[in-house]
Design a protein around this motif. Structure first.
Motif, PDB file in Angstrom:
ATOM      1  N   TYR A  79      54.053  42.293  43.300  1.00 51.75           N
ATOM      2  CA  TYR A  79      53.295  43.381  43.392  1.00 51.75           C
ATOM      3  C   TYR A  79      52.886  43.842  42.756  1.00 51.75           C
ATOM      4  O   TYR A  79      51.717  44.410  42.216  1.00 51.75           O
ATOM      5  N   ARG A  80      54.235  44.249  41.827  1.00 52.21           N
ATOM      6  CA  ARG A  80      53.003  45.428  40.013  1.00 52.21           C
ATOM      7  C   ARG A  80      52.727  44.526  39.314  1.00 52.21           C
ATOM      8  O   ARG A  80      51.757  45.472  38.711  1.00 52.21           O
ATOM      9  N   ARG A  81      52.717  43.343  39.074  1.00 53.92           N
ATOM     10  CA  ARG A  81      51.981  42.751  38.385  1.00 53.92           C
ATOM     11  C   ARG A  81      50.531  42.495  38.652  1.00 53.92           C
ATOM     12  O   ARG A  81      49.605  42.616  38.598  1.00 53.92           O
ATOM     13  N   LEU A  82      50.166  42.699  40.154  1.00 56.37           N
ATOM     14  CA  LEU A  82      49.335  42.219  40.879  1.00 56.37           C
ATOM     15  C   LEU A  82      48.426  43.644  41.050  1.00 56.37           C
ATOM     16  O   LEU A  82      47.322  43.595  41.679  1.00 56.37           O
ATOM     17  N   ALA A  83      48.882  45.196  40.684  1.00 56.33           N
ATOM     18  CA  ALA A  83      48.420  45.657  41.753  1.00 56.33           C
ATOM     19  C   ALA A  83      46.886  46.695  40.815  1.00 56.33           C
ATOM     20  O   ALA A  83      46.536  47.077  41.415  1.00 56.33           O
ATOM     21  N   GLY A  84      47.063  45.770  39.451  1.00 57.91           N
ATOM     22  CA  GLY A  84      45.648  46.020  38.762  1.00 57.91           C
ATOM     23  C   GLY A  84      44.944  45.381  39.009  1.00 57.91           C
ATOM     24  O   GLY A  84      43.847  45.348  38.571  1.00 57.91           O
ATOM     25  N   SER A  85      44.872  43.992  39.121  1.00 55.78           N
ATOM     26  CA  SER A  85      44.038  42.532  39.920  1.00 55.78           C
ATOM     27  C   SER A  85      43.101  42.862  40.628  1.00 55.78           C
ATOM     28  O   SER A  85      42.740  43.524  41.513  1.00 55.78           O
ATOM     29  N   VAL A  86      41.921  41.833  39.788  1.00 56.26           N
ATOM     30  CA  VAL A  86      40.716  41.854  41.085  1.00 56.26           C
ATOM     31  C   VAL A  86      41.044  40.986  42.059  1.00 56.26           C
ATOM     32  O   VAL A  86      41.675  40.088  41.793  1.00 56.26           O
ATOM     33  N   ASP A  87      40.598  41.519  42.853  1.00 56.28           N
ATOM     34  CA  ASP A  87      40.384  39.787  43.931  1.00 56.28           C
ATOM     35  C   ASP A  87      40.318  39.363  43.892  1.00 56.28           C
ATOM     36  O   ASP A  87      38.954  39.082  43.404  1.00 56.28           O
ATOM     37  N   ILE A  88      40.226  37.713  44.548  1.00 59.61           N
ATOM     38  CA  ILE A  88      39.483  36.949  44.308  1.00 59.61           C
ATOM     39  C   ILE A  88      38.447  36.290  45.268  1.00 59.61           C
ATOM     40  O   ILE A  88      38.951  36.320  46.361  1.00 59.61           O
ATOM     41  N   PRO A  89      37.120  36.355  44.852  1.00 59.52           N
ATOM     42  CA  PRO A  89      36.242  36.364  46.843  1.00 59.52           C
ATOM     43  C   PRO A  89      36.438  35.003  47.324  1.00 59.52           C
ATOM     44  O   PRO A  89      37.032  33.479  46.776  1.00 59.52           O
ATOM     45  N   ILE A  90      36.384  34.903  48.756  1.00 57.88           N
ATOM     46  CA  ILE A  90      37.473  33.782  49.548  1.00 57.88           C
ATOM     47  C   ILE A  90      36.411  32.425  48.958  1.00 57.88           C
ATOM     48  O   ILE A  90      37.375  31.993  48.851  1.00 57.88           O
ATOM     49  N   ALA A  91      35.024  32.620  48.743  1.00 61.02           N
ATOM     50  CA  ALA A  91      34.807  31.074  48.605  1.00 61.02           C
ATOM     51  C   ALA A  91      34.610  31.008  47.141  1.00 61.02           C
ATOM     52  O   ALA A  91      34.059  29.722  46.713  1.00 61.02           O
ATOM     53  N   ALA A  92      35.152  31.385  46.153  1.00 63.12           N
ATOM     54  CA  ALA A  92      35.697  31.075  44.973  1.00 63.12           C
ATOM     55  C   ALA A  92      36.548  30.121  44.584  1.00 63.12           C
ATOM     56  O   ALA A  92      37.392  29.985  45.104  1.00 63.12           O
TER      57      ALA A  92
END
Length: 279
Positions: A246-259
């Motif tokens: 969770y901590r590592r993903l806190a600053g990550s950008v979501d991956i578009p659903i269709a990507a």
């Protein structure tokens, strides 16, 4: 019937007698339609669960009878709730091997869609796989993980895991793919779409990838994630320390659903029983 106020854990008596003849007919119509459609499309463990729990009886299941069989198999039970419950309550139920099921059923004119999960979605869709030991353990692990996610303010992340496995998951089965998620198996339209439509992506399940992928609730899915087995799903969940994740993903950008990412495993349907995996 006068509404029963929920207890602190939101459970209420099922009061099986309150279901009307129309209610039971709706269940039977939905049950008949789905059980005609699912063979050859759904994970064999789901059909085995229907038989083990004697869910082929007509009418809305009586939870007392259902729980006698489910408890003997995996220690789970179904509890009635008035509708959707708060996150903490939901996670606590799962962590203690209780599955909350809405104590109402859709109207005859709502067979194809209902926004809030009813007893057909909750019991027909979810309960058969709770008779399978690995999936039953996964659901309990998810509940325990949910209670921990509350401490990390990470419910939005963890909900994606539930969505893409418990609700809309696919599994490798022989040379093909089978459905197992409750949101698919309880829906005539989504069963056909998930199995046959060329439009959605079908991607190999990877935990971090799933936690970074949002979902939509207003249409059929644009992406499905494919697990190799229920044992593998359980193993990865139990072996992962979600706090650092969770901590590592806190600053990550979501991956578009269709990507589709370069390292995604992509499954392409050749026919109803065979899939081709590409990387």
């Amino acid at each position: 019937m006068t509404a029963t106020a929920p207890s602190p854990d939101w459970t209420i008596p099922q009061d099986w007698e309150h279901f009307t003849a129309t209610d039971h007919r709706v269940w039977d119509d939905l049950f008949d339609r789905q059980t005609r459609l699912l063979p050859g499309r759904v994970a064999p463990e789901f059909l085995e669960g229907l038989q083990l729990l004697d869910m082929t009886r007509p009418g809305v299941p009586d939870f007392a009878r259902l729980n006698d069989q489910l408890m003997a198999l995996t220690g789970w039970q179904v509890v009635a709730v008035p509708g959707l419950v708060p996150d903490a309550v939901f996670f606590d139920h799962l962590a203690n091997r209780r599955f909350p099921a809405g104590n109402f059923i859709r109207r005859p004119d709502q067979l194809d869609y209902l926004q809030e999960p009813d007893v057909f979605h909750d019991v027909f869709g979810h309960v058969p796989l709770l008779a399978h030991p690995a999936f039953a353990d996964y659901m309990q692990a998810y509940g325990r993980g949910g209670l921990r996610a509350l401490e990390y303010d990470a419910i939005a992340r963890l909900s994606r895991l539930y969505w893409y496995t418990v609700e809309f998951g696919l599994i490798r089965s022989g040379d093909g793919l089978a459905i197992y998620g409750a949101g698919i198996v309880s829906s005539h339209g989504e069963t056909l779409f998930a199995q046959g439509s060329p439009s959605p992506n079908r991607l190999g399940w990877q935990l971090e990838r799933v936690l970074r992928t949002p979902y939509r609730i207003d249409d059929y899915q644009q992406a499905y994630f494919v697990i190799d087995s229920f044992d593998d799903l359980l193993r990865v969940t139990l072996e992962t320390d979600f706090g650092p994740l969770y901590r590592r993903l806190a600053g990550s950008v979501d991956i578009p659903i269709a990507a589709i990412l370069p390292d995604d495993r992509v499954f392409t349907r050749g026919d109803q029983s065979h899939v081709v995996e590409t990387v």
